[in-house]
Design a protein around this motif. Structure first.
Motif, PDB file in Angstrom:
ATOM      1  N   UNK A   3     -16.671  -4.563 -18.625  1.00 34.11           N
ATOM      2  CA  UNK A   3     -15.602  -5.543 -18.848  1.00 34.11           C
ATOM      3  C   UNK A   3     -14.243  -4.931 -18.524  1.00 34.11           C
ATOM      4  N   UNK A   4     -14.029  -3.698 -18.973  1.00 31.37           N
ATOM      5  CA  UNK A   4     -12.768  -3.028 -18.663  1.00 31.37           C
ATOM      6  C   UNK A   4     -12.623  -2.803 -17.161  1.00 31.37           C
ATOM      7  N   UNK A   5     -13.746  -2.496 -16.538  1.00 29.64           N
ATOM      8  CA  UNK A   5     -13.714  -2.291 -15.084  1.00 29.64           C
ATOM      9  C   UNK A   5     -13.296  -3.592 -14.386  1.00 29.64           C
ATOM     10  N   UNK A   6     -13.863  -4.731 -14.804  1.00 31.10           N
ATOM     11  CA  UNK A   6     -13.482  -6.010 -14.211  1.00 31.10           C
ATOM     12  C   UNK A   6     -12.019  -6.347 -14.460  1.00 31.10           C
ATOM     13  N   UNK A   7     -11.550  -6.107 -15.696  1.00 32.84           N
ATOM     14  CA  UNK A   7     -10.147  -6.376 -15.992  1.00 32.84           C
ATOM     15  C   UNK A   7      -9.233  -5.479 -15.168  1.00 32.84           C
ATOM     16  N   UNK A   8      -9.620  -4.213 -15.024  1.00 32.48           N
ATOM     17  CA  UNK A   8      -8.813  -3.292 -14.216  1.00 32.48           C
ATOM     18  C   UNK A   8      -8.779  -3.724 -12.753  1.00 32.48           C
ATOM     19  N   UNK A   9      -9.926  -4.219 -12.237  1.00 32.00           N
ATOM     20  CA  UNK A   9      -9.956  -4.692 -10.853  1.00 32.00           C
ATOM     21  C   UNK A   9      -9.043  -5.896 -10.669  1.00 32.00           C
ATOM     22  N   UNK A  10      -9.055  -6.790 -11.646  1.00 33.78           N
ATOM     23  CA  UNK A  10      -8.188  -7.972 -11.560  1.00 33.78           C
ATOM     24  C   UNK A  10      -6.723  -7.565 -11.527  1.00 33.78           C
ATOM     25  N   UNK A  11      -6.339  -6.654 -12.439  1.00 30.30           N
ATOM     26  CA  UNK A  11      -4.952  -6.180 -12.445  1.00 30.30           C
ATOM     27  C   UNK A  11      -4.638  -5.389 -11.173  1.00 30.30           C
ATOM     28  N   UNK A  12      -5.613  -4.628 -10.685  1.00 26.41           N
ATOM     29  CA  UNK A  12      -5.375  -3.842  -9.464  1.00 26.41           C
ATOM     30  C   UNK A  12      -5.129  -4.761  -8.271  1.00 26.41           C
ATOM     31  N   UNK A  13      -5.890  -5.874  -8.202  1.00 27.48           N
ATOM     32  CA  UNK A  13      -5.707  -6.787  -7.081  1.00 27.48           C
ATOM     33  C   UNK A  13      -4.303  -7.379  -7.081  1.00 27.48           C
ATOM     34  N   UNK A  14      -3.881  -7.874  -8.224  1.00 27.38           N
ATOM     35  CA  UNK A  14      -2.552  -8.486  -8.271  1.00 27.38           C
ATOM     36  C   UNK A  14      -1.451  -7.439  -8.156  1.00 27.38           C
ATOM     37  N   UNK A  15      -1.719  -6.215  -8.627  1.00 23.10           N
ATOM     38  CA  UNK A  15      -0.747  -5.155  -8.399  1.00 23.10           C
ATOM     39  C   UNK A  15      -0.643  -4.799  -6.922  1.00 23.10           C
ATOM     40  N   UNK A  16      -1.788  -4.752  -6.242  1.00 22.37           N
ATOM     41  CA  UNK A  16      -1.782  -4.458  -4.814  1.00 22.37           C
ATOM     42  C   UNK A  16      -1.113  -5.581  -4.025  1.00 22.37           C
ATOM     43  N   UNK A 146      -3.769  -6.071   0.476  1.00 20.70           N
ATOM     44  CA  UNK A 146      -4.137  -6.134  -0.943  1.00 20.70           C
ATOM     45  C   UNK A 146      -5.637  -5.931  -1.128  1.00 20.70           C
ATOM     46  N   UNK A 147      -6.434  -6.508  -0.227  1.00 21.76           N
ATOM     47  CA  UNK A 147      -7.891  -6.328  -0.334  1.00 21.76           C
ATOM     48  C   UNK A 147      -8.294  -4.888  -0.072  1.00 21.76           C
ATOM     49  N   UNK A 148      -7.617  -4.239   0.855  1.00 22.66           N
ATOM     50  CA  UNK A 148      -7.923  -2.829   1.109  1.00 22.66           C
ATOM     51  C   UNK A 148      -7.599  -1.970  -0.118  1.00 22.66           C
ATOM     52  N   UNK A 149      -6.426  -2.228  -0.704  1.00 24.38           N
ATOM     53  CA  UNK A 149      -6.076  -1.480  -1.919  1.00 24.38           C
ATOM     54  C   UNK A 149      -7.052  -1.774  -3.048  1.00 24.38           C
ATOM     55  N   UNK A 150      -7.485  -3.063  -3.139  1.00 24.44           N
ATOM     56  CA  UNK A 150      -8.448  -3.418  -4.181  1.00 24.44           C
ATOM     57  C   UNK A 150      -9.779  -2.711  -3.957  1.00 24.44           C
ATOM     58  N   UNK A 151     -10.261  -2.690  -2.715  1.00 23.84           N
ATOM     59  CA  UNK A 151     -11.542  -2.018  -2.431  1.00 23.84           C
ATOM     60  C   UNK A 151     -11.455  -0.533  -2.764  1.00 23.84           C
TER      61      UNK A 151
END
Length: 454
Positions: A3-16, A146-151
Protein backbone atom coordinates in the motif's frame (compact mmCIF):
# COMPACT_ATOMS: atom_id res chain seq x y z
CA UNK A 1 4.38 -2.11 2.32
CA UNK A 2 2.52 -2.69 -0.95
CA UNK A 3 0.00 0.00 0.00
CA UNK A 4 2.82 2.39 0.85
CA UNK A 5 4.52 1.47 -2.40
CA UNK A 6 1.34 2.34 -4.35
CA UNK A 7 0.90 5.62 -2.49
CA UNK A 8 4.55 6.50 -3.10
CA UNK A 9 4.15 5.73 -6.82
CA UNK A 10 1.10 7.98 -7.01
CA UNK A 11 2.96 10.84 -5.34
CA UNK A 12 6.04 10.16 -7.48
CA UNK A 13 3.99 10.40 -10.67
CA UNK A 14 2.47 13.74 -9.80
CA UNK A 15 5.81 14.97 -8.49
CA UNK A 16 7.45 13.97 -11.76
CA UNK A 17 4.66 15.61 -13.72
CA UNK A 18 5.16 18.84 -11.76
CA UNK A 19 8.92 18.67 -12.41
CA UNK A 20 8.33 18.08 -16.14
CA UNK A 21 5.84 20.97 -16.25
CA UNK A 22 8.38 23.31 -14.64
CA UNK A 23 11.11 22.24 -17.07
CA UNK A 24 8.95 22.56 -20.19
CA UNK A 25 7.39 25.83 -19.02
CA UNK A 26 10.86 27.38 -19.08
CA UNK A 27 11.28 26.30 -22.72
CA UNK A 28 7.79 27.54 -23.53
CA UNK A 29 8.59 30.97 -22.10
CA UNK A 30 11.84 31.06 -24.08
CA UNK A 31 9.82 30.44 -27.28
CA UNK A 32 7.51 33.36 -26.42
CA UNK A 33 10.50 35.63 -25.80
CA UNK A 34 11.96 34.61 -29.16
CA UNK A 35 8.71 35.63 -30.86
CA UNK A 36 8.68 38.91 -28.89
CA UNK A 37 12.13 39.76 -30.22
CA UNK A 38 10.69 39.64 -33.76
CA UNK A 39 8.21 42.44 -33.07
CA UNK A 40 8.73 45.63 -35.18
CA UNK A 41 6.86 48.89 -35.79
CA UNK A 42 6.30 49.84 -39.40
CA UNK A 43 4.21 52.75 -40.70
CA UNK A 44 2.58 53.23 -37.30
CA UNK A 45 1.51 49.62 -36.88
CA UNK A 46 2.94 46.61 -35.08
CA UNK A 47 4.24 43.77 -37.21
CA UNK A 48 5.99 40.46 -36.52
CA UNK A 49 7.93 38.09 -38.72
CA UNK A 50 7.98 34.56 -37.28
CA UNK A 51 9.42 32.18 -39.82
CA UNK A 52 9.16 28.48 -39.02
CA UNK A 53 12.89 28.27 -38.55
CA UNK A 54 12.60 30.46 -35.44
CA UNK A 55 10.43 27.88 -33.67
CA UNK A 56 12.15 24.90 -35.23
CA UNK A 57 14.85 24.79 -32.55
CA UNK A 58 12.17 24.32 -29.87
CA UNK A 59 10.36 21.56 -31.77
CA UNK A 60 13.44 19.58 -32.72
CA UNK A 61 13.57 16.11 -31.09
CA UNK A 62 10.10 16.70 -29.66
CA UNK A 63 6.89 14.80 -30.30
CA UNK A 64 4.74 17.82 -29.56
CA UNK A 65 3.27 20.43 -31.86
CA UNK A 66 3.93 24.10 -31.17
CA UNK A 67 1.39 26.92 -31.76
CA UNK A 68 1.74 30.65 -31.39
CA UNK A 69 -0.36 33.80 -31.61
CA UNK A 70 0.59 37.49 -31.61
CA UNK A 71 -1.86 40.28 -30.77
CA UNK A 72 -1.09 44.00 -31.13
CA UNK A 73 -1.80 46.62 -28.49
CA UNK A 74 -5.46 46.81 -29.62
CA UNK A 75 -5.83 43.01 -29.23
CA UNK A 76 -6.03 42.17 -32.92
CA UNK A 77 -4.30 39.01 -34.11
CA UNK A 78 -1.42 40.00 -36.41
CA UNK A 79 0.19 36.55 -36.72
CA UNK A 80 -0.20 32.91 -35.79
CA UNK A 81 -3.24 30.80 -34.91
CA UNK A 82 -6.19 33.08 -34.32
CA UNK A 83 -8.36 30.35 -32.76
CA UNK A 84 -6.04 29.45 -29.87
CA UNK A 85 -8.09 29.16 -26.64
CA UNK A 86 -7.94 32.43 -24.67
CA UNK A 87 -6.40 32.70 -21.23
CA UNK A 88 -9.04 32.07 -18.50
CA UNK A 89 -10.01 35.02 -16.36
CA UNK A 90 -8.21 35.16 -13.04
CA UNK A 91 -5.09 33.35 -14.24
CA UNK A 92 -2.30 34.45 -11.86
CA UNK A 93 0.91 36.10 -12.96
CA UNK A 94 3.82 33.68 -12.68
CA UNK A 95 6.32 34.36 -9.92
CA UNK A 96 8.93 31.89 -11.15
CA UNK A 97 10.37 34.04 -13.91
CA UNK A 98 11.18 37.78 -14.25
CA UNK A 99 8.57 38.39 -16.95
CA UNK A 100 4.94 39.43 -17.37
CA UNK A 101 3.90 35.88 -18.16
CA UNK A 102 0.78 33.81 -17.48
CA UNK A 103 0.69 30.01 -17.78
CA UNK A 104 -2.56 28.09 -18.30
CA UNK A 105 -3.90 24.78 -19.58
CA UNK A 106 -6.45 24.26 -22.32
CA UNK A 107 -7.58 22.08 -25.24
CA UNK A 108 -6.80 22.87 -28.88
CA UNK A 109 -7.61 20.73 -31.90
CA UNK A 110 -8.88 17.97 -29.56
CA UNK A 111 -5.54 17.78 -27.77
CA UNK A 112 -4.59 19.08 -24.31
CA UNK A 113 -2.14 21.97 -24.43
CA UNK A 114 -0.02 24.07 -22.12
CA UNK A 115 0.20 27.77 -23.05
CA UNK A 116 2.03 30.88 -21.90
CA UNK A 117 0.91 34.47 -22.50
CA UNK A 118 3.77 36.98 -22.49
CA UNK A 119 3.05 40.71 -22.30
CA UNK A 120 5.65 42.61 -24.28
CA UNK A 121 5.90 46.42 -23.83
CA UNK A 122 6.03 48.40 -27.13
CA UNK A 123 7.07 52.06 -27.22
CA UNK A 124 8.39 53.20 -30.59
CA UNK A 125 7.18 54.71 -33.84
CA UNK A 126 4.13 56.21 -32.21
CA UNK A 127 2.96 52.80 -30.92
CA UNK A 128 2.74 52.57 -27.12
CA UNK A 129 1.17 49.67 -25.23
CA UNK A 130 1.39 45.98 -24.51
CA UNK A 131 1.61 43.35 -27.21
CA UNK A 132 0.44 39.87 -26.23
CA UNK A 133 2.38 36.80 -27.40
CA UNK A 134 0.85 33.36 -26.79
CA UNK A 135 2.81 30.18 -27.33
CA UNK A 136 1.22 26.77 -26.75
CA UNK A 137 2.32 23.15 -27.09
CA UNK A 138 0.82 19.73 -26.66
CA UNK A 139 1.68 17.63 -23.59
CA UNK A 140 3.10 14.42 -25.04
CA UNK A 141 6.70 15.18 -24.07
CA UNK A 142 5.74 16.25 -20.58
CA UNK A 143 3.78 13.07 -20.02
CA UNK A 144 6.58 10.98 -21.49
CA UNK A 145 9.11 12.57 -19.11
CA UNK A 146 6.78 12.07 -16.15
CA UNK A 147 6.26 8.42 -17.11
CA UNK A 148 10.00 7.87 -17.40
CA UNK A 149 10.56 9.36 -13.95
CA UNK A 150 7.68 7.25 -12.61
CA UNK A 151 9.11 4.04 -14.11
CA UNK A 152 12.50 4.82 -12.62
CA UNK A 153 10.95 5.47 -9.20
CA UNK A 154 8.81 2.33 -9.40
CA UNK A 155 11.81 0.19 -10.27
CA UNK A 156 13.93 1.62 -7.49
CA UNK A 157 11.20 1.50 -4.86
CA UNK A 158 9.99 -1.89 -6.06
CA UNK A 159 13.47 -3.33 -5.64
CA UNK A 160 13.59 -1.80 -2.15
CA UNK A 161 10.18 -3.27 -1.27
CA UNK A 162 11.13 -6.74 -2.52
CA UNK A 163 14.44 -6.61 -0.64
CA UNK A 164 12.72 -5.43 2.53
CA UNK A 165 10.08 -8.15 2.31
CA UNK A 166 12.74 -10.76 1.74
CA UNK A 167 14.78 -9.57 4.71
CA UNK A 168 11.63 -9.39 6.87
CA UNK A 169 10.70 -12.93 5.86
CA UNK A 170 14.17 -14.25 6.71
CA UNK A 171 14.24 -12.34 9.97
CA UNK A 172 10.78 -13.49 11.05
CA UNK A 173 11.58 -17.04 10.07
CA UNK A 174 14.68 -16.89 12.26
CA UNK A 175 12.78 -15.25 15.09
CA UNK A 176 9.86 -17.68 15.00
CA UNK A 177 11.95 -20.84 14.77
CA UNK A 178 12.81 -20.83 18.52
CA UNK A 179 9.23 -19.80 19.29
CA UNK A 180 7.98 -22.87 17.41
CA UNK A 181 10.41 -25.07 19.34
CA UNK A 182 9.14 -23.59 22.58
CA UNK A 183 5.53 -24.14 21.48
CA UNK A 184 6.25 -27.80 20.64
CA UNK A 185 7.95 -28.21 24.01
CA UNK A 186 4.84 -26.90 25.81
CA UNK A 187 2.41 -28.96 23.69
CA UNK A 188 4.33 -32.18 24.32
CA UNK A 189 4.28 -31.69 28.07
CA UNK A 190 2.01 -33.58 30.39
CA UNK A 191 -0.61 -31.46 32.12
CA UNK A 192 0.93 -32.19 35.52
CA UNK A 193 4.47 -31.25 34.46
CA UNK A 194 5.26 -27.89 36.06
CA UNK A 195 9.02 -27.96 35.54
CA UNK A 196 10.62 -24.71 34.31
CA UNK A 197 10.76 -24.17 30.57
CA UNK A 198 14.16 -24.42 28.89
CA UNK A 199 15.81 -21.22 27.68
CA UNK A 200 15.06 -21.72 23.97
CA UNK A 201 14.71 -18.04 23.06
CA UNK A 202 18.20 -16.66 22.39
CA UNK A 203 17.30 -12.98 22.17
CA UNK A 204 17.48 -10.64 25.11
CA UNK A 205 14.11 -9.09 24.25
CA UNK A 206 12.27 -12.44 24.42
CA UNK A 207 13.93 -13.93 27.50
CA UNK A 208 11.65 -12.02 29.94
CA UNK A 209 8.73 -13.97 28.44
CA UNK A 210 10.23 -17.32 29.46
CA UNK A 211 11.34 -15.94 32.83
CA UNK A 212 7.85 -14.64 33.59
CA UNK A 213 6.32 -17.96 32.52
CA UNK A 214 8.75 -19.87 34.75
CA UNK A 215 7.89 -17.64 37.70
CA UNK A 216 4.23 -18.41 37.12
CA UNK A 217 5.04 -22.13 36.98
CA UNK A 218 6.91 -21.80 40.28
CA UNK A 219 3.86 -20.20 41.89
CA UNK A 220 1.68 -22.98 40.48
CA UNK A 221 4.04 -25.62 41.89
CA UNK A 222 3.81 -24.02 45.33
CA UNK A 223 0.03 -23.79 45.06
CA UNK A 224 -0.36 -27.40 43.94
CA UNK A 225 2.01 -28.64 46.65
CA UNK A 226 0.14 -26.66 49.27
CA UNK A 227 -3.23 -27.95 48.09
CA UNK A 228 -2.00 -31.54 47.97
CA UNK A 229 -0.54 -31.28 51.46
CA UNK A 230 -3.69 -29.62 52.78
CA UNK A 231 -5.94 -32.23 51.14
CA UNK A 232 -3.90 -35.09 52.55
CA UNK A 233 -3.87 -33.60 56.07
CA UNK A 234 -7.57 -32.75 55.94
CA UNK A 235 -8.44 -36.25 54.74
CA UNK A 236 -6.40 -37.75 57.56
CA UNK A 237 -7.96 -35.49 60.20
CA UNK A 238 -11.52 -36.17 59.01
CA UNK A 239 -11.07 -39.92 58.56
CA UNK A 240 -10.28 -40.52 62.26
CA UNK A 241 -13.37 -38.86 63.82
CA UNK A 242 -15.63 -40.41 61.20
CA UNK A 243 -14.25 -43.85 61.98
CA UNK A 244 -14.80 -43.25 65.68
CA UNK A 245 -18.36 -42.09 65.00
CA UNK A 246 -19.10 -45.21 62.99
CA UNK A 247 -17.79 -47.39 65.85
CA UNK A 248 -19.91 -45.54 68.40
CA UNK A 249 -22.99 -45.91 66.19
CA UNK A 250 -22.42 -49.66 65.92
CA UNK A 251 -22.03 -49.91 69.70
CA UNK A 252 -25.27 -48.04 70.26
CA UNK A 253 -27.11 -50.21 67.70
CA UNK A 254 -25.97 -53.55 69.05
CA UNK A 255 -26.09 -52.77 72.77
CA UNK A 256 -29.16 -53.54 74.89
CA UNK A 257 -27.85 -51.65 77.93
CA UNK A 258 -29.58 -48.24 78.12
CA UNK A 259 -26.68 -46.72 80.04
CA UNK A 260 -24.20 -47.87 77.39
CA UNK A 261 -26.44 -46.50 74.61
CA UNK A 262 -26.68 -43.14 76.41
CA UNK A 263 -22.93 -43.08 76.90
CA UNK A 264 -22.37 -43.82 73.20
CA UNK A 265 -24.83 -41.10 72.13
CA UNK A 266 -23.12 -38.58 74.41
CA UNK A 267 -19.72 -39.48 73.00
CA UNK A 268 -21.16 -39.21 69.49
CA UNK A 269 -22.49 -35.70 70.23
CA UNK A 270 -19.07 -34.59 71.49
CA UNK A 271 -17.35 -36.14 68.50
CA UNK A 272 -19.85 -34.51 66.09
CA UNK A 273 -19.24 -31.10 67.68
CA UNK A 274 -15.52 -31.59 67.23
CA UNK A 275 -15.95 -32.74 63.62
CA UNK A 276 -18.23 -29.81 62.79
CA UNK A 277 -15.73 -27.34 64.26
CA UNK A 278 -12.89 -29.02 62.36
CA UNK A 279 -14.84 -28.94 59.08
CA UNK A 280 -15.78 -25.28 59.51
CA UNK A 281 -12.16 -24.30 60.08
CA UNK A 282 -10.99 -26.38 57.14
CA UNK A 283 -13.54 -24.70 54.88
CA UNK A 284 -12.67 -21.25 56.20
CA UNK A 285 -8.96 -21.85 55.69
CA UNK A 286 -9.53 -23.11 52.13
CA UNK A 287 -11.88 -20.21 51.34
CA UNK A 288 -9.40 -17.72 52.77
CA UNK A 289 -6.63 -19.03 50.51
CA UNK A 290 -8.93 -18.91 47.48
CA UNK A 291 -10.09 -15.36 48.25
CA UNK A 292 -6.53 -14.18 48.80
CA UNK A 293 -5.50 -15.49 45.36
CA UNK A 294 -8.51 -14.11 43.54
CA UNK A 295 -8.95 -10.88 45.52
CA UNK A 296 -12.73 -11.41 45.88
CA UNK A 297 -13.06 -10.07 49.42
CA UNK A 298 -13.13 -6.33 49.98
CA UNK A 299 -11.41 -4.87 53.03
CA UNK A 300 -13.35 -2.07 54.74
CA UNK A 301 -12.54 0.18 57.74
CA UNK A 302 -13.68 -1.29 61.05
CA UNK A 303 -13.19 -0.60 64.77
CA UNK A 304 -10.78 -3.24 66.06
CA UNK A 305 -11.40 -2.54 69.77
CA UNK A 306 -15.13 -3.18 69.48
CA UNK A 307 -14.47 -6.42 67.61
CA UNK A 308 -12.00 -7.67 70.26
CA UNK A 309 -14.35 -6.74 73.11
CA UNK A 310 -17.19 -8.67 71.47
CA UNK A 311 -14.90 -11.70 71.08
CA UNK A 312 -14.05 -11.51 74.81
CA UNK A 313 -17.74 -11.33 75.74
CA UNK A 314 -18.48 -14.40 73.60
CA UNK A 315 -15.82 -16.40 75.49
CA UNK A 316 -16.80 -15.44 79.06
CA UNK A 317 -18.78 -18.62 79.66
CA UNK A 318 -15.88 -20.77 78.46
CA UNK A 319 -13.45 -18.86 80.72
CA UNK A 320 -15.71 -19.06 83.78
CA UNK A 321 -16.01 -22.85 83.38
CA UNK A 322 -12.28 -23.02 84.15
CA UNK A 323 -12.36 -20.11 86.66
CA UNK A 324 -10.11 -18.08 84.33
CA UNK A 325 -9.99 -14.28 84.67
CA UNK A 326 -10.70 -13.09 81.09
CA UNK A 327 -10.48 -9.35 80.51
CA UNK A 328 -9.73 -6.57 78.05
CA UNK A 329 -7.46 -3.56 78.41
CA UNK A 330 -6.08 -1.05 75.96
CA UNK A 331 -7.01 1.77 73.60
CA UNK A 332 -10.37 3.47 73.10
CA UNK A 333 -12.73 2.32 70.30
CA UNK A 334 -11.31 4.86 67.80
CA UNK A 335 -8.65 2.44 66.53
CA UNK A 336 -9.48 1.79 62.86
CA UNK A 337 -8.03 -0.92 60.61
CA UNK A 338 -8.84 -2.01 57.07
CA UNK A 339 -10.09 -5.56 57.18
CA UNK A 340 -12.86 -8.11 56.89
CA UNK A 341 -14.85 -8.33 60.13
CA UNK A 342 -15.73 -12.03 59.81
CA UNK A 343 -12.11 -13.09 59.37
CA UNK A 344 -10.73 -10.83 62.10
CA UNK A 345 -13.49 -12.06 64.41
CA UNK A 346 -12.44 -15.65 63.70
CA UNK A 347 -8.82 -14.69 64.40
CA UNK A 348 -9.73 -13.21 67.81
CA UNK A 349 -11.86 -16.25 68.62
CA UNK A 350 -8.99 -18.62 67.82
CA UNK A 351 -6.50 -16.68 69.93
CA UNK A 352 -8.87 -16.56 72.91
CA UNK A 353 -9.83 -20.24 72.50
CA UNK A 354 -6.18 -21.32 72.53
CA UNK A 355 -5.36 -19.10 75.50
CA UNK A 356 -8.32 -20.38 77.56
CA UNK A 357 -7.72 -23.98 76.48
CA UNK A 358 -4.05 -24.12 77.54
CA UNK A 359 -4.25 -21.86 80.61
CA UNK A 360 -4.67 -23.85 83.85
CA UNK A 361 -7.75 -23.36 86.04
CA UNK A 362 -7.64 -20.15 88.03
CA UNK A 363 -5.34 -18.48 85.47
CA UNK A 364 -5.52 -15.15 83.66
CA UNK A 365 -6.12 -14.29 80.00
CA UNK A 366 -5.89 -10.66 78.86
CA UNK A 367 -6.66 -9.19 75.44
CA UNK A 368 -5.52 -5.69 74.51
CA UNK A 369 -5.28 -3.31 71.54
CA UNK A 370 -2.36 -0.86 71.35
CA UNK A 371 -1.06 1.77 68.93
CA UNK A 372 2.62 1.48 68.03
CA UNK A 373 4.54 3.43 65.33
CA UNK A 374 1.81 3.67 62.72
CA UNK A 375 0.60 0.14 63.47
CA UNK A 376 -2.01 -1.52 65.64
CA UNK A 377 -1.08 -4.36 67.99
CA UNK A 378 -3.70 -6.92 68.95
CA UNK A 379 -2.29 -8.96 71.85
CA UNK A 380 -3.61 -11.96 73.76
CA UNK A 381 -1.56 -12.80 76.86
CA UNK A 382 -2.09 -15.75 79.20
CA UNK A 383 -0.59 -17.36 82.31
CA UNK A 384 -0.31 -20.79 80.73
CA UNK A 385 2.80 -22.91 80.06
CA UNK A 386 3.87 -20.88 76.99
CA UNK A 387 5.81 -22.26 74.02
CA UNK A 388 9.50 -23.06 73.95
CA UNK A 389 11.52 -20.93 71.46
CA UNK A 390 12.64 -24.01 69.53
CA UNK A 391 8.99 -25.00 68.96
CA UNK A 392 7.70 -21.51 68.09
CA UNK A 393 7.96 -22.05 64.32
CA UNK A 394 6.43 -25.52 64.31
CA UNK A 395 3.10 -24.45 65.80
CA UNK A 396 2.15 -22.62 62.57
CA UNK A 397 1.92 -25.89 60.65
CA UNK A 398 -1.65 -27.20 60.20
CA UNK A 399 -2.69 -30.23 62.32
CA UNK A 400 0.44 -30.05 64.49
CA UNK A 401 -0.12 -30.57 68.26
CA UNK A 402 2.54 -29.90 70.87
CA UNK A 403 3.17 -32.48 73.56
CA UNK A 404 1.98 -30.37 76.48
CA UNK A 405 -1.38 -29.78 74.71
CA UNK A 406 -1.98 -33.24 73.31
CA UNK A 407 -4.69 -33.94 75.89
CA UNK A 408 -6.70 -30.87 74.83
CA UNK A 409 -9.46 -31.18 72.20
CA UNK A 410 -8.74 -29.63 68.80
CA UNK A 411 -7.21 -30.31 65.42
CA UNK A 412 -4.18 -28.01 65.42
CA UNK A 413 -5.66 -25.59 62.89
CA UNK A 414 -6.11 -22.55 65.12
CA UNK A 415 -2.72 -20.86 64.79
CA UNK A 416 -2.37 -21.86 61.13
CA UNK A 417 -5.67 -20.11 60.47
CA UNK A 418 -4.52 -17.10 62.54
CA UNK A 419 -1.37 -16.69 60.46
CA UNK A 420 -3.23 -16.97 57.13
CA UNK A 421 -5.78 -14.37 58.23
CA UNK A 422 -2.95 -12.07 59.37
CA UNK A 423 -1.16 -12.37 56.02
CA UNK A 424 -4.44 -11.73 54.21
CA UNK A 425 -4.68 -8.39 56.09
CA UNK A 426 -1.02 -7.52 55.36
CA UNK A 427 -0.14 -8.15 58.98
CA UNK A 428 2.31 -10.28 60.93
CA UNK A 429 1.74 -12.47 63.97
CA UNK A 430 4.48 -13.41 66.45
CA UNK A 431 4.75 -15.58 69.57
CA UNK A 432 6.53 -13.97 72.54
CA UNK A 433 7.08 -14.69 76.19
CA UNK A 434 4.39 -12.98 78.28
CA UNK A 435 6.15 -10.25 80.32
CA UNK A 436 3.33 -9.79 82.87
CA UNK A 437 1.54 -13.14 83.18
CA UNK A 438 4.49 -15.43 82.49
CA UNK A 439 2.82 -17.54 79.78
CA UNK A 440 2.45 -16.87 76.04
CA UNK A 441 1.95 -13.48 74.36
CA UNK A 442 0.53 -13.65 70.81
CA UNK A 443 0.92 -10.29 69.01
CA UNK A 444 -0.78 -9.40 65.72
CA UNK A 445 0.57 -6.28 63.93
CA UNK A 446 -1.82 -4.60 61.47
CA UNK A 447 -1.50 -1.38 59.41
CA UNK A 448 -3.35 1.55 60.98
CA UNK A 449 -6.27 3.04 59.02
CA UNK A 450 -5.76 6.79 59.70
CA UNK A 451 -9.32 8.05 59.22
CA UNK A 452 -12.61 6.20 59.01
CA UNK A 453 -14.20 6.52 55.54
CA UNK A 454 -17.84 7.54 55.45
Amino acid sequence: MLILWGASAWYSYYGALAAATAAYDRTLLASARTVAERLTVSEGSLKVDVPYVVLDSFERNMRDRLFYQVRDIQGAVISGFADLPPMPLGTPLTDRYPALAYFYDGVYQDAPIRAVVLLQPVGEGGVNGMAKITVAETLLSRQQLAEQLLCSALQTQGALVVLTLLLAYLLLKGVLRPMRRLSREILRRDGADLAPLPDLLPWQETRPLVQAFNRQLARLRQLVARQERFSADAAHQLRTPLTILKTQVEVARTSADPSLIAESLGAMAVRLDHTIALTERLLLLAQLNADERSGLRQRAPLELVTLVQQACLSRLTQARSKEIDLGYEGADPAVMVAGESLLLGELCANLLDNAIKYTPSGGIVTARVLRAEGQVWLEVEDSGPGIAPEQAERVWQPFLRLEHGADQPGAGLGLALVRDIAHYHHGEVSLLAAPQLGGLLVRLSLPLEPHPRR
